[in-house]
Structure formats: C-alpha cells, structure tokens
Scaffold this motif. Structure first.
Motif, PDB file in Angstrom:
ATOM      1  N   ILE A 158       1.294   4.692 -15.331  1.00 38.68           N
ATOM      2  CA  ILE A 158       1.690   6.050 -14.542  1.00 38.68           C
ATOM      3  C   ILE A 158       0.418   6.654 -14.284  1.00 38.68           C
ATOM      4  O   ILE A 158       0.195   6.920 -12.860  1.00 38.68           O
ATOM      5  CB  ILE A 158       2.328   7.041 -15.507  1.00 38.68           C
ATOM      6  N   ALA A 159      -0.618   6.488 -14.975  1.00 44.14           N
ATOM      7  CA  ALA A 159      -1.882   6.933 -14.325  1.00 44.14           C
ATOM      8  C   ALA A 159      -2.351   6.218 -13.339  1.00 44.14           C
ATOM      9  O   ALA A 159      -2.935   6.595 -12.120  1.00 44.14           O
ATOM     10  CB  ALA A 159      -2.837   7.052 -15.405  1.00 44.14           C
ATOM     11  N   ARG A 160      -2.186   4.947 -13.473  1.00 48.18           N
ATOM     12  CA  ARG A 160      -2.474   3.787 -12.258  1.00 48.18           C
ATOM     13  C   ARG A 160      -1.866   4.099 -11.162  1.00 48.18           C
ATOM     14  O   ARG A 160      -2.319   4.290 -10.008  1.00 48.18           O
ATOM     15  CB  ARG A 160      -2.116   2.145 -12.928  1.00 48.18           C
ATOM     16  N   ASN A 183      -8.281  -0.610 -16.040  1.00 47.96           N
ATOM     17  CA  ASN A 183      -6.879  -0.935 -15.916  1.00 47.96           C
ATOM     18  C   ASN A 183      -6.245   0.519 -14.825  1.00 47.96           C
ATOM     19  O   ASN A 183      -5.519  -0.019 -14.187  1.00 47.96           O
ATOM     20  CB  ASN A 183      -6.043  -0.527 -17.176  1.00 47.96           C
ATOM     21  N   ILE A 184      -6.869   1.660 -15.105  1.00 53.31           N
ATOM     22  CA  ILE A 184      -6.122   2.636 -14.144  1.00 53.31           C
ATOM     23  C   ILE A 184      -6.886   2.400 -12.556  1.00 53.31           C
ATOM     24  O   ILE A 184      -6.216   2.428 -11.829  1.00 53.31           O
ATOM     25  CB  ILE A 184      -6.874   4.147 -14.792  1.00 53.31           C
ATOM     26  N   ARG A 185      -8.068   1.841 -12.608  1.00 51.99           N
ATOM     27  CA  ARG A 185      -8.880   1.728 -11.447  1.00 51.99           C
ATOM     28  C   ARG A 185      -8.015   0.445 -10.527  1.00 51.99           C
ATOM     29  O   ARG A 185      -8.307   0.576  -9.295  1.00 51.99           O
ATOM     30  CB  ARG A 185     -10.018   1.321 -11.595  1.00 51.99           C
ATOM     31  N   LEU A 186      -7.173  -0.216 -10.988  1.00 44.33           N
ATOM     32  CA  LEU A 186      -6.346  -1.246 -10.516  1.00 44.33           C
ATOM     33  C   LEU A 186      -5.494  -0.293  -9.166  1.00 44.33           C
ATOM     34  O   LEU A 186      -5.237  -1.197  -8.296  1.00 44.33           O
ATOM     35  CB  LEU A 186      -5.483  -2.004 -11.223  1.00 44.33           C
ATOM     36  N   GLY A 187      -5.130   0.698  -9.693  1.00 45.90           N
ATOM     37  CA  GLY A 187      -4.333   1.529  -8.622  1.00 45.90           C
ATOM     38  C   GLY A 187      -5.237   1.837  -7.456  1.00 45.90           C
ATOM     39  O   GLY A 187      -4.635   1.633  -6.335  1.00 45.90           O
ATOM     40  N   ARG A 188      -6.573   2.161  -7.504  1.00 42.08           N
ATOM     41  CA  ARG A 188      -7.248   2.321  -6.307  1.00 42.08           C
ATOM     42  C   ARG A 188      -8.794   2.118  -6.579  1.00 42.08           C
ATOM     43  O   ARG A 188      -9.347   2.971  -7.006  1.00 42.08           O
ATOM     44  CB  ARG A 188      -7.007   3.754  -5.725  1.00 42.08           C
ATOM     45  N   PRO A 189      -9.117   0.782  -6.356  1.00 41.36           N
ATOM     46  CA  PRO A 189     -10.426   0.550  -6.863  1.00 41.36           C
ATOM     47  C   PRO A 189     -11.670   1.340  -6.404  1.00 41.36           C
ATOM     48  O   PRO A 189     -12.649   1.590  -7.277  1.00 41.36           O
ATOM     49  CB  PRO A 189     -10.877  -0.915  -6.465  1.00 41.36           C
ATOM     50  N   ALA A 231       0.873  -1.200  -0.128  1.00 40.92           N
ATOM     51  CA  ALA A 231      -0.038  -0.039  -0.077  1.00 40.92           C
ATOM     52  C   ALA A 231       0.879   1.153  -0.021  1.00 40.92           C
ATOM     53  O   ALA A 231       0.464   2.330  -0.253  1.00 40.92           O
ATOM     54  CB  ALA A 231      -0.836  -0.026   1.009  1.00 40.92           C
ATOM     55  N   ARG A 232       2.015   1.155   0.590  1.00 48.41           N
ATOM     56  CA  ARG A 232       2.880   2.177   0.334  1.00 48.41           C
ATOM     57  C   ARG A 232       3.902   2.471  -0.636  1.00 48.41           C
ATOM     58  O   ARG A 232       4.788   3.207  -1.140  1.00 48.41           O
ATOM     59  CB  ARG A 232       3.840   2.104   1.655  1.00 48.41           C
ATOM     60  N   ILE A 233       3.691   1.400  -1.583  1.00 46.36           N
ATOM     61  CA  ILE A 233       4.839   1.556  -2.872  1.00 46.36           C
ATOM     62  C   ILE A 233       3.813   1.592  -4.211  1.00 46.36           C
ATOM     63  O   ILE A 233       2.878   0.662  -4.429  1.00 46.36           O
ATOM     64  CB  ILE A 233       5.630   0.174  -2.946  1.00 46.36           C
ATOM     65  N   ALA A 234       4.313   2.265  -4.994  1.00 47.91           N
ATOM     66  CA  ALA A 234       3.959   2.408  -6.426  1.00 47.91           C
ATOM     67  C   ALA A 234       5.018   1.928  -7.340  1.00 47.91           C
ATOM     68  O   ALA A 234       5.986   2.715  -7.153  1.00 47.91           O
ATOM     69  CB  ALA A 234       3.090   3.791  -6.619  1.00 47.91           C
ATOM     70  N   ILE A 235       4.548   1.167  -8.116  1.00 47.96           N
ATOM     71  CA  ILE A 235       5.831   0.601  -9.047  1.00 47.96           C
ATOM     72  C   ILE A 235       5.389   0.876 -10.627  1.00 47.96           C
ATOM     73  O   ILE A 235       4.171   0.583 -10.952  1.00 47.96           O
ATOM     74  CB  ILE A 235       6.072  -0.726  -8.886  1.00 47.96           C
ATOM     75  N   LYS A 243      -2.993   5.495  -7.196  1.00 37.57           N
ATOM     76  CA  LYS A 243      -2.846   4.915  -6.097  1.00 37.57           C
ATOM     77  C   LYS A 243      -2.247   5.797  -5.098  1.00 37.57           C
ATOM     78  O   LYS A 243      -2.504   5.585  -3.679  1.00 37.57           O
ATOM     79  CB  LYS A 243      -1.567   3.758  -6.236  1.00 37.57           C
ATOM     80  N   ASN A 244      -1.470   6.864  -5.330  1.00 33.40           N
ATOM     81  CA  ASN A 244      -1.068   8.028  -4.563  1.00 33.40           C
ATOM     82  C   ASN A 244      -0.089   7.540  -3.337  1.00 33.40           C
ATOM     83  O   ASN A 244      -0.462   7.728  -1.885  1.00 33.40           O
ATOM     84  CB  ASN A 244      -2.228   8.722  -3.818  1.00 33.40           C
ATOM     85  N   ALA A 245       0.938   6.618  -3.523  1.00 32.01           N
ATOM     86  CA  ALA A 245       1.394   5.963  -2.480  1.00 32.01           C
ATOM     87  C   ALA A 245       2.729   6.697  -2.203  1.00 32.01           C
ATOM     88  O   ALA A 245       3.062   7.628  -3.118  1.00 32.01           O
ATOM     89  CB  ALA A 245       2.044   4.678  -3.107  1.00 32.01           C
TER      90      ALA A 245
END
Length: 569
Positions: A476-478, A422-428, A403-407, A482-484
């Motif tokens: 990148i949008a994903r 696909n973007i919503r996978l970052g934060r459903p 949850a703290r890491i965006a890759i 996520k905003n990690a």
C-alpha cells in the motif's frame, strides 16, 4: 544446429559467431593438412637416405606450431563469443520477458522459464565455448585427412571416404531415435523438480500429520519416472554409439586389408601404407568423439528450441500512434474474454466515472480478478473493449497506461532488499520525505519502529521475513508513493488478522481518496462505501447498484451479505 543458434542469437551476435565458426573450420583443416606431412616424413625415414626426412620434420613441426596457434586463437574466440552471447542472451531474454503479457506467466511457465534462464541458457550458450570447436574438428579434420589420402592413393582414400555416409546416417538415426527420449526426460526432470519443491514446502503439513518418517509418495514416483526416462535415453543412444564404433573399426580394418593387398602386389610402398594407416588412425579419434559430442549437442539443441519458442512468443501489440486518455474514467463495453476453452467474462458492460468507487463481488471463479487484469492489460479481450479515459487500452502506450494505475494484489511479492527499496519501486525518484510520508499513511511506520534495523531491515526473498499484513502495508505504501489516479484492489484484506486488517483499511482509505477505484472483495464490509457494486457470477453481471439498494432487492448480493454477517457457530 548452427542455423538455430544464429536465429536465436539475432543479428547482434550472429556475425561474431560466423567468424568463430570460420576460424574453427580453418583450424580443423590445418590440423588435417599437418598430418599430410607424415607421408613424406615416413617415406624418407624408410627410404635409402633417412636424412632427407629432416626438412620434412621441420615442416611438420612448423605446421603443428601453426595449428597450435590457430587452435589457441579459435578456442579463445569461442570462449569470448560464448561469454558475450550469454550476457547478450540474458539481456535479450529479460527484455523480451518484460514485454510479454503478464497473463502469460502462469505457475508452470514461471518454473520453466526459471530453469531455462539458469541451467538451460548456460547449456545452450555453452555450445560456442565448449562444444563447437570439438564438433567442427570431428567433422572437418577427418574429411581433410580423407582428401589427403585420396591425393596420395585414390583406392585407399575412396575406401575411407565410404565411411562418411555411414557415419552421417548413424548420427541422423541416433538423433531421431533419441528425440522422444530426450523430450520425455526433460518433462520428467521438470516434474521431479516441482515435486522436490513441493516436498520442501509441504514439511509443516507432513510433520503435523505425523509422517516425518515416511517417504513422500509423489516425489518417489516422480524420481522413479526420472530413472526410467534416463534408462530409456541411454538405451536409445547406445545403438548409435556402438554402431559408430563398429563402423570406424570396420573401415580401419578394411583399409588395413586393402593396404596389405596393394603392398603385396607392389602397388604401394611400405612407407606410404604406414603413413596412410597413421592418417586413418588419426581420423578415428575425432569420429569416435562424435557420439559424446552429438549427445551434448542434442541436449543443447533442445534447450535452444525451448528458448526459441519463448523468444518467438509475440508480446501484446503496441499502438503505432498512441492516444493519451482525456480523463480517468473506466468502461467495459460488451467485453468477452476466454481463457482456453472457458469463457471467463461474457459480454460484460459497466462504467466507473472518474473519482468514483466500484466494488466487484461474487463467488470464486466468477471472473472478478480478470476484470482488474483486463484493465491493466495483462491480457487483451476477445471481443468488446476496455477503455481508460474513453480510450481503448490497446490504443494506449503500455508505460503510459501503467503510469496511471496502482495495483494492490492479495499476494504481495517483495524483492530481496530493504523496506525502503521496495517502497521506492512505486516511484524511484521520490524524495526521502515522500517515502516516509507514504509509509506513515500506510501505517508501515508502526512496523518499522519495532524492527531491529528499522528502515534498513532486509525483507528477504519474496518478503519472507515479514508477515502477510506487514507485506500488505509495504504494498500500500508503494501504491501511495506512486500516486496514480486509478487504483485496482484485489482481495487485499482477505487473509489478515483483525489488527493488520484495521491498519490496512486505514491505508486503503487514504489510497482511494479522490481516485478512480475498482476493488474486488470477499469480505463485504469493505465494499459498503463503494459508489456502485456489481455482483458477478459465471462471467456475467447479475446485479448492480449501491449497498442499500441491493440489500432491499433481496437478491444474490443480499444472500452473500447475510451469510457474511452471520456469526460462525
């Protein structure tokens, strides 16, 4: 086989499986006992008062009807258990695969698991639905009939019983002799599958080379190996099948000769002899089917072994008492990591304060991407420690860590769905406005505007309907959504055209703002604004400092910089 199946199934399905096996065994016994009624039926028919056979015929009809009901119930139970197990095993396998370290998934492993999750799992779980009932019947029904024969005439029953150890020995010998051939056939099948995929993927190269009319040698060789392996498998099973047939026929012949001898001596009546020969004939059919059933069970057993191996693979251990990181700084404390016999990182120590940017550069194979993978705990270190917020990543709950890491990877994988999916996978749970804002920040809105279906455009499997730069913008949008607080970037612009590279750079700058960043790059222009740069070579840090400082030193980084800035002739 049954023990292996029960272990793979786990406690949730083992009980239902045991009930089904018990029901199938009862059905097989009922089938064998129903044949026992043929003895009094034939005795009465060949006796002085054939009418006495009517009650026995009624009893035989009732026994057959009971057997038919039991067979229907047991087959239905097998089908239900099989489908339930298949659904349950898909869930169990999926949950276990989700817990395995990401580093476990190399290219060969992914192909093997994909085959296992499709054909392999269907074959293994099809045992309960299609193979178990005939297998139990082939074992239990002949033994029941032999017990009936012993009860009516012990000499003939004993002669029939002598076939049991011979049949068992043939089955064991066949299983052992075919084990190596089956394993070799599996390896050849797996290799051939890979070669077929390679042949399809290599079509542009083959056609560009003018080889459209030629055979693909590697594929041809692989298919020939499959043919040879198949031939070896057939040759390995043939002696067992022939031996089983000869044994059954030999025992029946012995019973016929012995029965005729006893009948001529007056020790047994013609009706009893005929009934016992009929019973012996009924033993032959299920016994002869053992050769075919045994081969299918061995194939299913091999799939169960492979499934069991995956399920017994230990995931990375979760902490008993997880610790929450106090901040978002990163530390490598004398980290050593080995992959097989190779030392990828050798006593690496470095720190990234919260909110700062670290760039990692160096030649291919230096261990740069491995640093990112250890931070995300795709692997565990062999010695030393990787810390996030002052806490060893092994002491942090996996979900809390991720949850703290965006890759953002170099090779972006998109699921077969819309761009928004696909973007919503970052934060459903993100709102529509937040999704749109993330897409705009990644300059993905430019792409969406020119797509015919806009946001509803399907990207295809793996994102095949988008270009590499467009897939990178989705990634990148994903990550933005996520905003990690920690961002890991792995060669995100190494294969982009200038227009996409500029757009991706804009998105990356927005993504990195105010966050702790570790970036891996070959294009050194992207690392100039990093707070600190480390040059990695052969798993060790050979230089570190900021961009200007490293250029002044005139070392390895300066050499890399000068080469990258030199225009190609």
């Amino acid at each position: 086989m049954i023990r292996m199946l029960l272990r793979v199934l786990g406690d949730d399905h083992a009980r239902a499986m045991r009930r089904t096996v018990a029901l199938m065994t009862t059905t097989a016994i009922a089938e064998g006992l129903s044949y026992a009624l043929l003895v009094p039926v034939l005795r009465a028919l060949f006796g002085s008062t054939p009418a006495d056979a009517v009650p026995w015929l009624g009893a035989f009809g009732a026994a057959v009807a009971l057997y038919a009901v039991l067979r229907y119930i047991s087959d239905l139970s097998g089908m239900r258990v099989g489908t339930t197990m298949l659904r349950g095993m898909y869930h169990r396998l999926g949950e276990h695969l989700a817990r395995l370290p990401v580093g476990w998934y190399d290219a060969g492993r992914v192909g093997e698991v994909s085959v296992m999750a499709s054909r392999g799992l269907l074959q293994a779980m099809g045992v309960a639905a299609h193979l178990l009932a005939p297998f139990v019947s082939a074992l239990v029904t002949p033994l029941t009939i032999v017990a009936v024969m012993l009860a009516f005439h012990w000499q003939l029953g004993l002669a029939a019983l002598l076939a049991a150890p011979v049949v068992a020995a043939i089955q064991v010998w066949t299983a052992r002799s075919t084990a190596a051939a089956d394993a070799d056939r599996h390896e050849r099948d797996k290799e051939a599958t890979g070669r077929v995929i390679e042949f399809l993927q290599a079509q542009p190269v083959l056609r560009a080379g003018g080889r459209t009319g030629e055979r693909f040698t590697l594929l041809d060789d692989s298919l020939r190996q499959v043919e040879r392996a198949s031939r070896r498998t057939v040759l390995a099973t043939l002696p067992g099948a022939v031996g089983l047939t000869l044994t059954v026929q030999a025992v029946f012949t012995v019973l016929l000769i012995l029965g005729a001898y006893l009948a001529l001596g007056g020790d047994i009546g013609a009706a009893e002899l005929l009934a016992i020969l009929v019973l012996a004939a009924r033993c032959a059919d299920p016994l002869l089917s053992l050769a075919d059933i045994g081969g299918k069970l061995r194939s299913a057993r091999a799939e169960l072994d492979r499934l069991d191996t995956v399920l017994r693979t230990e995931p990375l251990p979760e902490p008993a008492e997880p610790i929450r990181p106090a901040h978002h700084g990163l530390d490598f404390d004398s980290v050593t990591f080995r992959h097989g016999d190779r030392t990828v990182l050798d006593r690496v120590s470095l720190s990234v304060p919260e909110g700062r940017r670290l760039a990692v550069v160096g030649p291919s194979g230096a261990g740069k991407s491995t640093l990112l993978q250890l931070l995300a705990r795709f692997y565990d270190v062999d010695s030393g420690a990787v810390r996030v917020g002052g806490v060893d990543v092994r002491r942090i709950d996996t979900e809390a860590l991720m949850a703290r890491i965006a890759i953002v990877f170099q090779d972006v994988y998109l699921f077969d769905g819309t761009i928004e999916d696909n973007i919503r996978l970052g934060r459903p749970g993100a709102t529509e406005a937040e999704v749109r804002a993330a897409a705009t920040a990644a300059r993905l809105d430019e792409v969406i505007e020119r797509l015919p279906a806009g946001w509803a455009t399907n990207v295809g499997e793996g994102g095949a309907l988008l270009s590499g730069g467009e897939r990178q913008r989705v990634s990148i949008a994903r990550a933005l959504l996520k905003n990690a607080p920690i961002v890991l970037l792995d060669e995100v612009t190494s294969a982009l055209d200038p227009i996409n590279e500029a757009a991706v750079h804009d998105g990356i700058e927005r993504l990195m703002a105010g966050r702790t960043v570790v970036m891996v790059a070959h294009r050194l222009r992207t690392v100039q604004r990093a707070d600190r740069i480390v040059f990695l070579d052969d798993g060790r840090i050979v230089e570190e400092g900021d961009h200007d400082e490293l250029l002044r030193r005139g070392g390895r980084y300066a050499d890399f910089w000068n080469i990258s800035m030199t225009p190609a002739e």
